[in-house]
Write a protein that holds these residues in place. Structure first.
Motif, PDB file in Angstrom:
ATOM      1  N   MET A  82       0.885  -1.131  -0.147  1.00  0.00           N
ATOM      2  CA  MET A  82      -0.051  -0.023   0.022  1.00  0.00           C
ATOM      3  C   MET A  82       0.867   1.120  -0.174  1.00  0.00           C
ATOM      4  O   MET A  82       0.656   2.355  -0.829  1.00  0.00           O
ATOM      5  N   ALA A  83       1.975   1.278   0.732  1.00  0.00           N
ATOM      6  CA  ALA A  83       2.820   2.422   0.788  1.00  0.00           C
ATOM      7  C   ALA A  83       3.292   2.500  -0.825  1.00  0.00           C
ATOM      8  O   ALA A  83       3.589   3.701  -1.077  1.00  0.00           O
ATOM      9  N   ARG A  96       3.183   5.911  -3.401  1.00  0.00           N
ATOM     10  CA  ARG A  96       4.223   6.511  -4.239  1.00  0.00           C
ATOM     11  C   ARG A  96       3.704   6.724  -5.502  1.00  0.00           C
ATOM     12  O   ARG A  96       3.941   7.678  -6.358  1.00  0.00           O
ATOM     13  N   HIS A 109       0.857   6.360  -6.574  1.00  0.00           N
ATOM     14  CA  HIS A 109      -0.271   7.395  -6.904  1.00  0.00           C
ATOM     15  C   HIS A 109      -0.067   8.652  -7.223  1.00  0.00           C
ATOM     16  O   HIS A 109      -0.387   9.523  -7.849  1.00  0.00           O
ATOM     17  N   ILE A 110       0.994   9.069  -6.412  1.00  0.00           N
ATOM     18  CA  ILE A 110       1.524  10.717  -6.390  1.00  0.00           C
ATOM     19  C   ILE A 110       2.363  10.608  -7.921  1.00  0.00           C
ATOM     20  O   ILE A 110       2.235  11.821  -8.518  1.00  0.00           O
ATOM     21  N   LEU A 118       2.956  21.825  -3.778  1.00  0.00           N
ATOM     22  CA  LEU A 118       2.249  21.337  -2.808  1.00  0.00           C
ATOM     23  C   LEU A 118       1.737  22.232  -1.732  1.00  0.00           C
ATOM     24  O   LEU A 118       0.565  22.637  -1.480  1.00  0.00           O
ATOM     25  N   THR A 139      -5.728  15.508  -1.201  1.00  0.00           N
ATOM     26  CA  THR A 139      -5.946  14.247  -0.705  1.00  0.00           C
ATOM     27  C   THR A 139      -5.379  14.163   0.317  1.00  0.00           C
ATOM     28  O   THR A 139      -4.434  15.088   1.045  1.00  0.00           O
ATOM     29  N   LEU A 174      -3.315  11.866   1.760  1.00  0.00           N
ATOM     30  CA  LEU A 174      -1.901  11.599   1.633  1.00  0.00           C
ATOM     31  C   LEU A 174      -1.180  13.056   1.280  1.00  0.00           C
ATOM     32  O   LEU A 174      -0.194  13.135   1.815  1.00  0.00           O
ATOM     33  N   GLU A 175      -1.673  13.884   0.279  1.00  0.00           N
ATOM     34  CA  GLU A 175      -0.957  15.017  -0.015  1.00  0.00           C
ATOM     35  C   GLU A 175      -0.798  15.890   1.251  1.00  0.00           C
ATOM     36  O   GLU A 175       0.264  16.452   1.560  1.00  0.00           O
ATOM     37  N   ASP A 235       6.408   7.996   2.172  1.00  0.00           N
ATOM     38  CA  ASP A 235       6.119   6.666   3.024  1.00  0.00           C
ATOM     39  C   ASP A 235       5.876   7.039   4.418  1.00  0.00           C
ATOM     40  O   ASP A 235       4.962   6.514   5.081  1.00  0.00           O
ATOM     41  N   HIS A 266       2.249   7.982   4.599  1.00  0.00           N
ATOM     42  CA  HIS A 266       1.546   6.903   4.544  1.00  0.00           C
ATOM     43  C   HIS A 266       1.243   5.959   5.767  1.00  0.00           C
ATOM     44  O   HIS A 266       0.312   5.638   6.165  1.00  0.00           O
ATOM     45  N   ALA A 285      -1.758   5.042   7.936  1.00  0.00           N
ATOM     46  CA  ALA A 285      -2.114   3.653   8.373  1.00  0.00           C
ATOM     47  C   ALA A 285      -2.119   3.652   9.833  1.00  0.00           C
ATOM     48  O   ALA A 285      -2.975   3.057  10.295  1.00  0.00           O
ATOM     49  N   ALA A 296      -5.515   4.723   6.039  1.00  0.00           N
ATOM     50  CA  ALA A 296      -4.562   4.449   4.856  1.00  0.00           C
ATOM     51  C   ALA A 296      -5.346   4.297   3.410  1.00  0.00           C
ATOM     52  O   ALA A 296      -5.280   4.594   2.507  1.00  0.00           O
ATOM     53  N   SER A 297      -6.611   3.515   3.888  1.00  0.00           N
ATOM     54  CA  SER A 297      -7.526   3.075   2.759  1.00  0.00           C
ATOM     55  C   SER A 297      -8.074   4.307   1.946  1.00  0.00           C
ATOM     56  O   SER A 297      -8.581   4.124   0.873  1.00  0.00           O
ATOM     57  N   HIS A 344      -6.145   8.524  -0.824  1.00  0.00           N
ATOM     58  CA  HIS A 344      -6.169   9.063  -2.297  1.00  0.00           C
ATOM     59  C   HIS A 344      -7.344  10.049  -2.507  1.00  0.00           C
ATOM     60  O   HIS A 344      -7.472  10.271  -3.649  1.00  0.00           O
TER      61      HIS A 344
END
Lengths: 327, 254
Positions: free
Chosen positions: A6-7, A11, A13-14, A198, B99, B101-102, B130, B133, B137, B142-143, B146
């Motif tokens: 998933m990690a 990466r 995905h970005i 960003l 998102t 994550l961003e 990482d 994330h 998590a 984490a799911s 995005h």
């Protein structure tokens, strides 16, 4: 999926969002079409490319960092006059002219950003509007330097790279403007997809939270405003170099307002919004003003209201939504 | 707390007033390392104001704020974050179009000082991605990382609030009503996540649900009208007459 995969997926995905898309390649290939399809309209094409660069510079601050400006023509005009004055006083080399124009606009942009970074929203609109008007009036009254309302006379450009003379058909003008636009676009694209890019989106979305995650939002704003001003200066210098004149209009309020209209029309914060907006706005003006020159603003007004009502994220935003729905 | 290590966060005689309205009146607070410290009190007691003073979003009229041994009373809010003080907001203050994550990656980039880098692609900052994330998590979101923040379920947004604060690697974490607006059934779950945080982080939290306060807090401070009424262990607070008067007084005639 395990946490590790998933990690890795995170990466990927970005990375995927940053990749060149086929539509982008097609867009840039299509910018070469005027050479074949409209060889008699290359002068117009060069003006569109210049305006597109100007709109791109505004997108960087407005679309990404959320800094509203109604006086961005100030930097366009500064670039235009710098290039013009250089040439008038004996230095007509185009590329170094661009660099120096970017420098002058960038320095003034940085000085302005010291004030700009402290304000938001309505106050920002008023301040940028005021600065724009101020500079316009200053150029008007300093006619010994700028030629005042008559414009700057005696601009003579040398050949680009010592090879290509600016011709009557705009062949060199469009090639030159398009090349500069493309290189600037690469730069902006990289900025937008960097950590700094960003952070800019973070400022646009929530500047209070930026402070709470330890960011100096003002330092980011000063930096992006300076870069944007320099790019606007390059656009202005391009106009001077390809037309061999500088008029007061380069600094005018109308130019600031029009570039904002183009960006909103195309879609702010989308990299291509300013480019698409400039293409539509400038071609439409060229067509409509041929038919009904008096009513040109009637049509652009109608178009603007329609876009804001039905496509709040601009034409590109609307297209993206359409594609997303079909999936 | 006699003989213990110096507190990671302390305020001395903190005062703040808006005109004639006094919202902080000589507040002395000490948070030792690794504490789970609850700040309770009726509405308008000045709890959020205290958080705003400590984080630098408000300037005090008097008094001092210490992070460890360092006086940060004059430091800008973002500088305090850099020195290990993070907060969450009572009303979600997130980045709607980014998102999850961003957003967390951005916070980590700011912490590492690479957010000013404009010449390298964000995709190259794999360590930051990482770590972002991993934080998401650890909070079990984490799911959905995005998805743009504005599309996240409310409970996930509350967790993202905490994730953003954790991204700055705080020594002290201030949680302003982390369960505000979360259904009672889910709020205990949310606090399990908070209870699971590393003991290297001292947590000061504002909370109205007393069952949660008494379950998770190691110490409790009760504020009334900008002043600290009493401070003690959950047991002491539960049996304090003054606290009973404040919390039960209005209900006596009911």
């Amino acid at each position: 999926m395990s946490t590790d995969t998933m990690a890795l997926d995170a990466r990927r995905h970005i990375a995927r969002q940053i990749r060149w898309r086929p539509a982008e390649v097609i867009f840039w290939l299509a910018t070469l079409l005027p050479f074949v399809l409209f060889p008699t309209h290359l002068v117009l094409a060069s003006q569109i490319a210049i305006t597109a660069l100007f709109a791109l510079s505004l997108d960087l601050i407005l679309g990404y960092a959320g800094i509203v400006s109604l006086g961005h023509a100030a930097f366009f005009g500064l670039g235009a006059y710098t290039a013009g004055l250089l040439s008038k006083h004996g230095w007509g080399e185009p590329l170094s002219g661009l660099v120096l124009s970017a420098l002058v606009a960038g320095i003034v942009g940085f000085a302005a950003s010291l004030v700009i970074a402290r304000f938001r929203h309505l106050a920002l609109i008023m301040i940028t509007l005021g600065m724009g008007l101020l500079l316009h009036e200053a150029a008007n009254s300093a006619s010994w330097l700028t030629g005042g309302v008559d414009g700057l006379q005696g601009v003579k450009m040398w050949q680009v790279l010592g090879q290509f003379r600016f011709d009557l058909y705009g062949y060199t003008a469009y090639s030159y403007a398009l090349a500069v636009l493309f290189l600037s676009f690469l730069l902006v694209r990289r900025i937008v997809h960097s950590p700094f890019g960003l952070a800019l989106r973070g400022i646009r979305e929530n500047s209070v939270r930026m402070t709470a995650i330890g960011a100096s939002a003002r330092a980011h704003v000063r930096k992006v405003y300076t870069i944007s001003a320099a790019l606007a200066g390059v656009a202005g210098a391009l106009l001077t170099q390809t037309t061999s004149t500088v008029s007061l209009e380069t600094l005018g309020f109308q130019r600031s307002a029009e570039v904002l209209v183009m960006l909103v029309l195309g879609g702010a914060g989308r990299l291509y919004g300013g480019l698409v907006g400039a293409i539509i706005f400038m071609s439409a003006r060229d067509q409509f003003s041929g038919i009904t020159p008096l009513y040109w603003y009637f049509w652009i007004g109608t178009l603007l209201v329609a876009v804001v009502l039905f496509l709040p994220n601009g034409i590109l935003g609307g297209l993206a939504r359409l594609r997303w729905r079909r999936r | 707390m006699t003989g213990a290590a110096p507190p990671v966060l302390a305020t001395r005689g903190l005062c703040k007033s808006f005109g004639s309205l006094v919202v902080a009146d000589g507040v002395d607070l000490e948070i030792p390392a690794g504490a789970r410290h609850a700040l309770i009190g009726p509405n308008g007691a000045g709890k959020t104001t205290l958080v705003n003073l400590v984080t630098g979003m408000l300037r005090p009229n008097g008094g001092q704020i210490f992070l460890g041994a360092e006086d940060v009373t004059a430091a800008a809010p973002e500088q305090r974050v850099g020195r290990g003080l993070a907060r969450t907001f009572q009303v979600n203050a997130l980045f709607p179009a980014l998102t999850a994550l961003e957003a967390v990656t951005l916070a980590i980039c700011e912490r590492n000082g690479v957010a000013r880098c404009w010449w390298r692609s964000i995709a190259g900052f794999t360590a930051e991605i990482d770590e972002a994330h991993a934080i998401l998590a650890s909070l079990s979101i984490a799911s959905v990382c995005h998805r743009p923040t504005r599309e996240l379920a409310y409970g996930h947004q509350r967790l993202l609030e905490i994730a953003l604060a954790l991204a700055s690697r705080p020594k002290v974490l201030l949680l302003d009503e982390p369960t505000a607006g979360v259904p009672r059934s889910e709020s205990a779950e949310l606090f399990e996540a908070i209870a699971g945080l590393s003991r290297d982080i001292a947590v000061l939290f504002i909370e109205h649900d007393m069952s949660i306060v008494f379950r998770f807090a190691s110490r409790i401070t009760v504020m009334v009208s900008g002043r600290i009424l009493v401070e003690g262990t959950p047991d002491e607070i539960a049996h304090d007459e003054q606290v009973r008067a404040v919390y039960l007084g209005s209900r006596h005639h009911g």
